[in-house]
Motif scaffolding. Structure first.
Motif, PDB file in Angstrom:
ATOM      1  N   GLN A  27     -14.668  -9.451   9.797  1.00 21.85           N
ATOM      2  CA  GLN A  27     -14.489  -8.604  11.225  1.00 21.85           C
ATOM      3  C   GLN A  27     -15.646  -7.656  11.334  1.00 21.85           C
ATOM      4  OE1 GLN A  27     -10.794  -6.919  11.366  1.00 21.85           O
ATOM      5  NE2 GLN A  27     -10.780  -6.768  13.470  1.00 21.85           N
ATOM      6  N   PHE A  30       4.464   0.796   1.373  1.00 16.95           N
ATOM      7  CA  PHE A  30       5.009  -0.163   2.531  1.00 16.95           C
ATOM      8  C   PHE A  30       4.278  -1.663   2.274  1.00 16.95           C
ATOM      9  CE2 PHE A  30       1.275  -0.721   4.990  1.00 16.95           C
ATOM     10  CZ  PHE A  30       0.698   0.346   4.971  1.00 16.95           C
ATOM     11  N   ARG A  49      -0.228  -8.234  16.580  1.00 22.63           N
ATOM     12  CA  ARG A  49      -1.092  -6.901  16.781  1.00 22.63           C
ATOM     13  C   ARG A  49      -1.828  -6.370  15.771  1.00 22.63           C
ATOM     14  NH1 ARG A  49       4.065  -5.756  19.079  1.00 22.63           N
ATOM     15  NH2 ARG A  49       4.429  -4.258  17.431  1.00 22.63           N
ATOM     16  N   SER A  50      -2.633  -5.427  16.234  1.00 27.12           N
ATOM     17  CA  SER A  50      -3.404  -4.617  15.193  1.00 27.12           C
ATOM     18  C   SER A  50      -2.440  -3.933  14.269  1.00 27.12           C
ATOM     19  CB  SER A  50      -4.172  -3.546  16.049  1.00 27.12           C
ATOM     20  OG  SER A  50      -5.088  -3.034  15.174  1.00 27.12           O
ATOM     21  N   GLY A  51      -2.899  -3.973  13.097  1.00 28.14           N
ATOM     22  CA  GLY A  51      -2.253  -3.193  12.024  1.00 28.14           C
ATOM     23  C   GLY A  51      -1.102  -3.880  11.305  1.00 28.14           C
ATOM     24  N   ASN A  52      -0.977  -5.280  11.498  1.00 27.32           N
ATOM     25  CA  ASN A  52       0.085  -6.299  11.032  1.00 27.32           C
ATOM     26  C   ASN A  52      -0.083  -7.010   9.874  1.00 27.32           C
ATOM     27  OD1 ASN A  52       2.462  -5.643  12.481  1.00 27.32           O
ATOM     28  ND2 ASN A  52       1.848  -6.585  14.273  1.00 27.32           N
ATOM     29  N   GLY A  53      -1.252  -6.666   9.164  1.00 25.58           N
ATOM     30  CA  GLY A  53      -1.432  -7.335   7.948  1.00 25.58           C
ATOM     31  C   GLY A  53      -2.366  -8.453   7.814  1.00 25.58           C
ATOM     32  N   LYS A  54      -3.258  -8.762   9.058  1.00 26.38           N
ATOM     33  CA  LYS A  54      -3.923 -10.245   9.027  1.00 26.38           C
ATOM     34  C   LYS A  54      -5.017 -10.065   8.360  1.00 26.38           C
ATOM     35  CE  LYS A  54      -4.459  -9.609  13.582  1.00 26.38           C
ATOM     36  NZ  LYS A  54      -3.741  -8.371  13.574  1.00 26.38           N
ATOM     37  N   SER A  55      -5.826  -8.709   8.400  1.00 22.97           N
ATOM     38  CA  SER A  55      -7.164  -8.847   7.246  1.00 22.97           C
ATOM     39  C   SER A  55      -6.822  -8.453   6.034  1.00 22.97           C
ATOM     40  CB  SER A  55      -7.950  -7.723   7.975  1.00 22.97           C
ATOM     41  OG  SER A  55      -8.325  -7.652   9.143  1.00 22.97           O
ATOM     42  N   THR A  56      -5.693  -7.887   5.556  1.00 20.32           N
ATOM     43  CA  THR A  56      -5.307  -7.668   4.175  1.00 20.32           C
ATOM     44  C   THR A  56      -4.847  -9.208   3.589  1.00 20.32           C
ATOM     45  OG1 THR A  56      -4.331  -5.547   4.897  1.00 20.32           O
ATOM     46  CG2 THR A  56      -3.864  -6.594   2.932  1.00 20.32           C
ATOM     47  N   HIS A 102      -7.290 -12.622  18.171  1.00 22.26           N
ATOM     48  CA  HIS A 102      -6.762 -12.130  19.612  1.00 22.26           C
ATOM     49  C   HIS A 102      -7.054 -12.723  20.761  1.00 22.26           C
ATOM     50  CE1 HIS A 102      -6.438  -8.149  16.803  1.00 22.26           C
ATOM     51  NE2 HIS A 102      -5.329  -8.430  17.579  1.00 22.26           N
ATOM     52  N   PHE A 133       0.914  -1.196  -0.005  1.00 22.07           N
ATOM     53  CA  PHE A 133       0.078  -0.114  -0.045  1.00 22.07           C
ATOM     54  C   PHE A 133       0.769   1.262  -0.084  1.00 22.07           C
ATOM     55  CE2 PHE A 133      -3.045  -2.589   2.227  1.00 22.07           C
ATOM     56  CZ  PHE A 133      -3.952  -2.586   1.375  1.00 22.07           C
ATOM     57  N   THR A 134       0.338   2.375  -0.273  1.00 26.95           N
ATOM     58  CA  THR A 134       1.014   3.325  -0.172  1.00 26.95           C
ATOM     59  C   THR A 134       0.127   4.647   0.638  1.00 26.95           C
ATOM     60  OG1 THR A 134       1.851   3.378  -2.351  1.00 26.95           O
ATOM     61  CG2 THR A 134       1.964   5.333  -1.690  1.00 26.95           C
ATOM     62  N   ARG A 135       0.994   4.922   1.512  1.00 25.72           N
ATOM     63  CA  ARG A 135       0.297   6.171   2.441  1.00 25.72           C
ATOM     64  C   ARG A 135       1.217   7.282   2.678  1.00 25.72           C
ATOM     65  NH1 ARG A 135      -1.797   2.795   7.488  1.00 25.72           N
ATOM     66  NH2 ARG A 135       0.460   2.956   7.952  1.00 25.72           N
ATOM     67  N   ALA A 168       2.168  -3.982   3.491  1.00 26.85           N
ATOM     68  CA  ALA A 168       1.100  -4.699   4.597  1.00 26.85           C
ATOM     69  C   ALA A 168       1.106  -6.015   4.765  1.00 26.85           C
ATOM     70  CB  ALA A 168      -0.313  -4.184   4.366  1.00 26.85           C
TER      71      ALA A 168
HETATM   72  N1  LIG Z   1      -6.297   0.454   1.648  1.00 31.16           N
HETATM   73  C1  LIG Z   1      -5.197   0.735   2.246  1.00 31.16           C
HETATM   74  N2  LIG Z   1      -4.506   1.815   2.044  1.00 31.16           N
HETATM   75  C2  LIG Z   1      -3.353   1.906   2.780  1.00 31.16           C
HETATM   76  N3  LIG Z   1      -3.146   1.359   3.989  1.00 31.16           N
HETATM   77  C3  LIG Z   1      -3.844   0.372   4.311  1.00 31.16           C
HETATM   78  C4  LIG Z   1      -4.967  -0.119   3.528  1.00 31.16           C
HETATM   79  N4  LIG Z   1      -5.726  -1.109   4.129  1.00 31.16           N
HETATM   80  C5  LIG Z   1      -4.727  -1.364   5.212  1.00 31.16           C
HETATM   81  N5  LIG Z   1      -3.915  -0.460   5.183  1.00 31.16           N
HETATM   82  C6  LIG Z   1      -2.627  -0.519   6.325  1.00 31.16           C
HETATM   83  O1  LIG Z   1      -2.392  -2.019   6.066  1.00 31.16           O
HETATM   84  C7  LIG Z   1      -1.799  -2.322   7.383  1.00 31.16           C
HETATM   85  C8  LIG Z   1      -2.209  -3.598   7.690  1.00 31.16           C
HETATM   86  O2  LIG Z   1      -3.722  -3.482   8.013  1.00 31.16           O
HETATM   87  P1  LIG Z   1      -4.692  -4.804   8.260  1.00 31.16           P
HETATM   88  O3  LIG Z   1      -6.107  -4.259   8.408  1.00 31.16           O
HETATM   89  O4  LIG Z   1      -4.554  -5.712   7.301  1.00 31.16           O
HETATM   90  O5  LIG Z   1      -3.985  -5.244   9.619  1.00 31.16           O
HETATM   91  P2  LIG Z   1      -4.524  -6.038  10.732  1.00 31.16           P
HETATM   92  O6  LIG Z   1      -3.612  -7.078  11.395  1.00 31.16           O
HETATM   93  O7  LIG Z   1      -5.979  -6.813  10.228  1.00 31.16           O
HETATM   94  O8  LIG Z   1      -5.112  -5.211  12.005  1.00 31.16           O
HETATM   95  P3  LIG Z   1      -6.360  -5.253  13.176  1.00 31.16           P
HETATM   96  O9  LIG Z   1      -6.042  -6.508  14.095  1.00 31.16           O
HETATM   97  O10 LIG Z   1      -6.584  -3.972  13.440  1.00 31.16           O
HETATM   98  O11 LIG Z   1      -7.711  -5.640  12.139  1.00 31.16           O
HETATM   99  C9  LIG Z   1      -2.253  -1.286   8.415  1.00 31.16           C
HETATM  100  O12 LIG Z   1      -1.108  -0.464   8.785  1.00 31.16           O
HETATM  101  C10 LIG Z   1      -3.273  -0.552   7.754  1.00 31.16           C
HETATM  102  O13 LIG Z   1      -3.438   1.086   8.187  1.00 31.16           O
END
Ligand SMILES: Nc1ncnc2c1ncn2[C@@H]1O[C@H](COP(=O)(O)OP(=O)(O)OP(=O)(O)O)[C@@H](O)[C@H]1O
Length: 254
Positions: A104, A32, A53-60, A230, A25-27, A34
């Protein structure tokens, strides 16, 4: 079915094969990963939990498995089909028939009662061949097929302790009740692969046990289960636990 989408032999292919999967993704102008070069296989009957942990890429990661997010690199195969080779209809069919996805976020339709929400996946694609749902139940239409489908949905709702809410609308339900209804909806088509993103979020200890026993039973009967969680109690039901850390996946010893 084209040559590229031809299903490989189920004897040699794991139910889920993830190979070198990456999503960038690009932020704020900065790219970076994900999800970064993730490789994983899950066989029918296997139960994998992913923690992190939250934000570590599981949902992606699981959204890429379900074909909801396109990878930047690598590949996903589900039941011998490469996700990247499927068109929109093929993807919808895969999500509807092969994968049971517990998201989720709450995705029940607010204008339908609970029971109709649960049977909804079984009413899609009435004219497609469906190997998992008996033919008389496929259309979800009038008559005996619909009766059986309703029976199946009610049994699932009962198992999850929410059958008394079958006639209620989602707005009348608590978060945990909605979660259990969503799980019933994900299982109603008897999917080969269950992907569950925090399936015990919002649930108390008893409901967590109910849900996890149901998922474990499905795995024991040959379904592949991939769960993001979690919840320490939920992890105990998995065969293998992985940790996601800054987009990379590794075995966790818990
Ligand atoms: N469409 C997007 N554009 C830019 N960044 C994104 C996008 N979707 C997710 N991210 C970023 O990618 C990273 C991984 O997000 P993701 O939702 O996969 O994490 P997660 O481990 O599932 O978190 P959680 O446990 O909080 O659900 C995060 O830093 C998030 O901010």
């Amino acid at each position: 079915m084209t040559a590229e989408t031809e299903r490989r032999s189920p004897d040699t292919t794991p139910l889920l094969r993830i190979d070198d999967l990456t999503r960038t993704f690009t932020r704020r102008g900065r790219p970076f990963d994900a999800v970064s070069h993730v490789t994983l296989e899950l066989d029918a009957g296997g139960f994998v939990a992913i923690v992190g942990r939250s934000g570590n890429g599981k949902s992606t990661l699981i959204n890429m498995i379900a074909g909801l997010v396109r990878p930047t690199g690598g590949s996903v195969e589900v039941d011998g089909l490469r996700i990247a080779d499927l068109d929109d209809r093929g993807l919808s069919l895969l999500r509807n028939r092969t994968i049971g996805f517990v998201t989720q976020e709450q995705t029940l339709l607010g204008n339908l009662p609970v029971l109709d929400n649960v049977i909804l996946p079984a009413t899609f694609f009435p004219d497609e061949k469906n190997e998992t749902v008996p033919s008389e139940e496929r259309d979800g239409g009038d008559g005996e097929g619909r009766d059986r489908l309703v029976d199946r949905a009610l049994r699932l709702l009962e198992r999850l302790g929410v059958d008394g809410l079958a006639g209620c609308y989602p707005r009348e339900l608590s978060g945990g009740e909605m979660r259990r209804v969503s799980i019933a909806r994900a299982l109603v088509n008897d999917p080969k692969l269950i992907i569950a993103d925090e399936p015990t979020g919002d649930l108390d200890a008893d409901s967590t046990t109910t849900v996890m026993r149901l998922l474990r039973e499905r795995a024991d009967s040959g379904v592949g289960v991939l769960m993001v969680t979690h919840d320490a109690d939920a992890i105990d039901y998995a065969d293998t636990v992985y940790r996601m850390d800054a987009g990379t996946l590794s075995r966790a010893w818990v």
